[in-house]
Design a protein around this motif. Structure first.
Motif, short mmCIF file in Angstrom:
data_model
loop_
_atom_site.label_atom_id
_atom_site.label_comp_id
_atom_site.label_asym_id
_atom_site.label_seq_id
_atom_site.Cartn_x
_atom_site.Cartn_y
_atom_site.Cartn_z
N UNK A 151 -24.04 -38.82 -10.46
CA UNK A 151 -25.18 -37.95 -10.17
C UNK A 151 -24.73 -36.57 -9.69
N UNK A 152 -23.68 -36.56 -8.89
CA UNK A 152 -23.22 -35.28 -8.32
C UNK A 152 -22.53 -34.40 -9.36
N UNK A 153 -21.98 -34.98 -10.42
CA UNK A 153 -21.29 -34.16 -11.43
C UNK A 153 -22.12 -33.98 -12.70
N UNK A 154 -23.40 -34.24 -12.60
CA UNK A 154 -24.28 -34.20 -13.77
C UNK A 154 -24.41 -32.78 -14.33
N UNK A 155 -24.84 -32.72 -15.59
CA UNK A 155 -25.12 -31.45 -16.25
C UNK A 155 -26.61 -31.30 -16.53
N UNK A 156 -27.41 -32.12 -15.89
CA UNK A 156 -28.86 -32.09 -16.02
C UNK A 156 -29.42 -31.88 -14.62
N UNK A 157 -30.22 -30.82 -14.44
CA UNK A 157 -30.63 -30.47 -13.09
C UNK A 157 -31.51 -31.54 -12.45
N UNK A 158 -32.54 -31.97 -13.15
CA UNK A 158 -33.49 -32.92 -12.59
C UNK A 158 -33.12 -34.34 -13.01
N UNK A 159 -33.32 -35.27 -12.12
CA UNK A 159 -33.01 -36.67 -12.44
C UNK A 159 -34.29 -37.36 -12.92
N UNK A 160 -34.15 -38.06 -14.01
CA UNK A 160 -35.28 -38.71 -14.69
C UNK A 160 -35.74 -39.93 -13.91
N UNK A 161 -36.99 -40.34 -14.12
CA UNK A 161 -37.62 -41.42 -13.37
C UNK A 161 -36.81 -42.71 -13.41
N UNK A 238 -42.87 -40.66 -21.98
CA UNK A 238 -43.57 -41.45 -20.97
C UNK A 238 -44.98 -40.90 -20.79
N UNK A 239 -45.93 -41.80 -20.64
CA UNK A 239 -47.34 -41.40 -20.60
C UNK A 239 -47.64 -40.38 -19.53
N UNK A 240 -47.19 -40.60 -18.30
CA UNK A 240 -47.56 -39.71 -17.21
C UNK A 240 -46.43 -39.55 -16.20
N UNK A 241 -45.93 -38.33 -16.06
CA UNK A 241 -44.92 -38.02 -15.05
C UNK A 241 -45.50 -38.16 -13.65
N UNK A 242 -46.73 -37.71 -13.46
CA UNK A 242 -47.36 -37.81 -12.14
C UNK A 242 -47.55 -39.27 -11.73
N UNK A 243 -47.96 -40.11 -12.68
CA UNK A 243 -48.12 -41.52 -12.38
C UNK A 243 -46.77 -42.16 -12.07
N UNK A 244 -45.71 -41.67 -12.70
CA UNK A 244 -44.36 -42.16 -12.41
C UNK A 244 -43.99 -41.91 -10.95
N UNK A 245 -44.32 -40.73 -10.45
CA UNK A 245 -44.02 -40.38 -9.05
C UNK A 245 -44.78 -41.29 -8.11
N UNK A 246 -46.08 -41.45 -8.36
CA UNK A 246 -46.91 -42.30 -7.50
C UNK A 246 -46.41 -43.75 -7.56
N UNK A 247 -46.12 -44.20 -8.78
CA UNK A 247 -45.64 -45.57 -8.99
C UNK A 247 -44.37 -45.81 -8.19
N UNK A 248 -43.40 -44.92 -8.29
CA UNK A 248 -42.11 -45.14 -7.65
C UNK A 248 -42.21 -45.20 -6.13
N UNK A 249 -42.77 -44.18 -5.51
CA UNK A 249 -42.73 -44.09 -4.04
C UNK A 249 -43.64 -45.13 -3.39
N UNK A 250 -44.81 -45.37 -3.96
CA UNK A 250 -45.68 -46.39 -3.36
C UNK A 250 -45.11 -47.78 -3.55
N UNK A 251 -44.47 -48.03 -4.70
CA UNK A 251 -43.91 -49.36 -4.95
C UNK A 251 -42.80 -49.68 -3.96
#
Length: 719
Positions: A151-161, A238-251
């Motif tokens: 993760x620290x040596x990645x070449x992609x700024x944002x990390x995917x869900x 993926x259907x919804x990025x926002x739903x992914x965020x809610x899904x991850x943290x609440x779960x």
């Protein structure tokens, strides 16, 4: 900007690929053998001549093989493939990747050797003994270092869900495994150890771990794989990025609180039980959010589902996840839990998750990866479709009979006649009613296993016609350095996704808080577990008998927890109190009743009854499906470590005196002679018990005759 060239490590992916297939076949085969033991209880031990293949030893081997060998390798397979491509970099260290692979396989082999030997801690999904636990922790840290380094040596700024779920899996399983498996060895040269927690405390910690082993080893990593491989197979975002965020943290926040719903109506304090129920019911919302996100990712691609077996597997997998995560919260309602707990309903529920969600998701992933790794089409798409339908029918034949068996058990256990007497007072009468369901379950398991064997054949043939697996050349621009502060109009979560260390810490905190709130007060507030004056430490012989009980896996079929229900009190005796378990290292409440509860078995039958029952249960209980244990009548009791065991328990707070320890051998000899005399007194044949005084069965009888008698002693003292 000039692009950088590098190679994706496909060799490590190939290793985990075939390990997943191999351990999938092995784990399912062991499970199938176990299923047939309900119909032919002695067929693997050859009527008791071979103790290593009995139900009590094979059942934990099956669960460990299915969870840690099959699903574990499947998670690592998908993680190593997807992380490299999502982060646009090779894994941090080839050495750590291979150390992780071979270390994990060594752990699996050690489990396959030690569990049939009876070297078990008895804790569900955590049966491995302390040296292997240490190895598990070390290899898990190796994986974590490799993950974070990548993760620290990645070449992609944002990390995917998908990677959010991988991170949460790493930090939470590390926390769960270490806390639950804190144990004290009796010596550095022995595999034996005792949990640092006892009784109610141990039950709470174990099911905080046990429930969340399902959550963070069988669910969150699989969700990560779902978020990567389903869009890839469907060629849809993926259907919804926002739903992914809610899904991850609440779960991850809610899941960790739900463990106590495994201990409803138990001796666990009510406030903890109620907290577990509340959070379990809340859990349905993030769980179904993930299911909806997965299924709606297929929007516009449903026409492909008709033709593509990979998408078929994914659809049923996600549907199975939705079914299991609806049923789980429902089972946490106390009125429903009172019916389902200890029955085969729970086994059916669990296998909807494992067979459909885990098994089918990994099957679809294996088919998809085979085409990518070997750069060819599947050897037989038709055979993959056959696997899908055989496996799906297998799931139905496996789970539905167990639901019926569970309902049947619950109704028979609780049924009274018009005079207020239990209709089925003999527990065995409730077992014989459900044997046809066990036969159907075994048939369903055979179908499911057959389907997976077809997968293995298909993949081997695909590899044979495909190209050799080589590392894959990639070319990506390096990641430009930018300010660590939030940019203008940059949303908080987008900013958090590029702060890997902070993200990891927050994920750990989200899961740590629930366990801390539930466990710490139980450990430190003495009033949570009221003392009972009559409850005394086990005698040396009883202690040896308890260890034999654990070795043979008796807790896999027998509970030691009587709930405060009229039916259970009438059947078994006074309901269980928390103070009765203060010297139980570990607790042995069990999670299923294939046989009756044993918490009040002490002094209910004479010593001869137990002697005969363990030799052949059908001598005392005609029609029983319990296996024979004749080796207990042949094996000489080894109590050479009794002083080390008692000294270890002294350190854990058991009030053995120095004289108790010094006189342990004499105490064992005296108690064995007493039980031997009792057996001789009740003997029907003059020489039947002539050579049994120093055998293991005597220690087991001593332990069984002790169960539940502490409260009787206390009641006598009060009178």
């Amino acid at each position: 900007m000039e692009k950088q060239q590098f190679y994706y490590d496909n060799k490590i992916v190939k290793l985990f690929f075939w390990a997943t297939v191999l351990w999938g076949v092995v784990g399912m085969l062991v499970g199938l053998l176990v299923a047939y033991l309900f119909l032919f209880p002695n067929y693997l031990t050859f009527a008791g001549a071979q103790p290593f293949l009995g139900f009590g030893r094979l059942r934990p081997l099956h669960t460990n093989a299915a969870i840690f060998a099959f699903v574990g390798n499947g998670f690592f397979l998908g993680m190593y493939y997807s992380m490299q491509r999502l982060l646009k970099t090779r894994m941090f260290s080839d050495f750590l990747s291979r150390l992780h692979f071979w270390g994990w396989q060594i752990i699996i082999v050690l489990a396959a050797i030690t569990l049939p030997m009876g070297l078990s801690s008895s804790k569900e999904y955590a049966e491995l003994q302390w040296p292997i636990d240490i190895l598990v922790a070390l290899i898990w840290v190796v994986m974590g270092i490799n993950m974070i380094g990548t993760l620290l040596k990645r070449r992609q700024r944002h990390i995917y869900v998908a990677i959010w779920f991988y991170i949460s899996t790493f930090v939470t399983i590390a926390m769960l495994y270490i806390v639950n498996n804190l144990e004290l060895p009796i010596s550095m040269s022995s595999f034996y150890s005792y949990s640092v927690y006892s009784g109610v405390k141990d039950a709470m910690v174990q099911w905080w771990y046990g429930h969340n082993a399902v959550a963070f080893f069988l669910t969150t990593p699989m969700l990560g794989l779902m978020y990567y491989f389903v869009p890839k197979a469907a060629q849809r975002p993926v259907y919804s990025y926002r739903l992914s965020i809610i899904h991850f943290w609440t779960l991850i926040f809610i899941y960790i609180w739900a463990g106590p719903h495994h201990l409803l109506y138990s001796a666990l304090p009510d406030w903890i039980q109620n907290t577990g129920t509340v959070f379990s019911i809340m859990l349905i919302f993030p769980s179904w959010g993930g299911m909806i996100n997965g299924l709606l990712t297929l929007r516009g691609a449903w026409d492909k589902v008709r033709e593509d077996p990979i998408l078929k597997f994914f659809v049923v997998a996600i549907t199975g996840y939705g079914m299991a995560t609806f049923e789980g919260p429902m089972l946490s309602f106390k009125n429903l839990n009172a019916i389902a707990h200890f029955t085969d309903w729970i086994v059916g529920h669990v296998h909807i998750g494992t067979l459909a969600w885990n098994g089918f998701l990994l099957s679809g992933m294996l088919y998809w990866l085979a085409k990518k790794l070997y750069k060819t089409e599947l050897w037989s798409t038709k055979l993959a479709n056959v696997h899908f339908w055989v496996g799906t029918i297998g799931i139905l034949f496996y789970s539905m009979p167990l639901y019926i068996a569970g309902f049947t058990q619950a109704f028979l256990w609780k049924q009274f006649d018009e005079t207020g007497v239990l209709v089925y007072g003999n527990f065995l009468e409730t077992v014989t009613q459900i044997i046809p369901m066990y036969a159907m379950r075994a048939f369903g398991g055979t179908l499911y296993f057959t389907g997976f064997v077809l997968l293995a054949i298909n993949l081997l043939k695909t590899a044979a016609i495909g190209e050799k697996v080589e590392d894959e050349l990639a070319e990506v621009a390096p990641l430009e350095k930018i300010s660590g502060k939030r940019a203008v109009k940059e949303k908080f979560h987008a900013w958090l996704e590029r702060k890997v260390v902070l993200f990891t810490v927050l994920a750990l905190l989200a899961t740590a808080v629930g366990g801390a709130v539930q466990i710490i007060p139980l450990l430190v507030v003495k009033s949570n577990i009221p003392e009972i004056a009559g409850v005394k430490p086990y005698t040396p012989l009883q202690l040896e008998g308890r260890d034999i009980y654990i070795r043979e896996g008796c807790n896999n079929c027998h509970s030691q927890l009587i709930r405060p229900f009229r039916s259970e009190v009438e059947r078994y005796g006074e309901y269980s109190k928390g103070g009765e378990y203060v010297y139980d290292f570990p607790f042995l409440w069990g999670s299923r009743r294939t046989g009756p509860d044993l918490h009040r078995i002490g002094e209910k039958y004479n010593d001869t009854w137990h002697f005969d029952h363990m030799y052949d249960p059908r001598l005392t209980s005609p029609g029983s499906i319990m296996p024979r244990y004749p080796w207990l009548h042949k094996n000489t009791l080894d109590y050479s470590n009794i002083e080390a065991k008692m000294k270890t328990l002294q350190k854990l707070g058991v009030p053995y005196t120095e004289d108790d320890v010094a006189n342990a051998t004499a105490s064992i000899n005296k108690d064995m002679a007493s039980i031997q005399a009792s057996l001789q007194e009740n003997a029907t044949e003059s020489d039947k018990f002539s050579n049994t005084q120093d055998k293991e069965i005597i220690a087991l009888i001593a332990y069984l005759q002790r169960l539940g008698t502490g409260i009787k002693t206390n009641q006598t003292a009060q009178k």
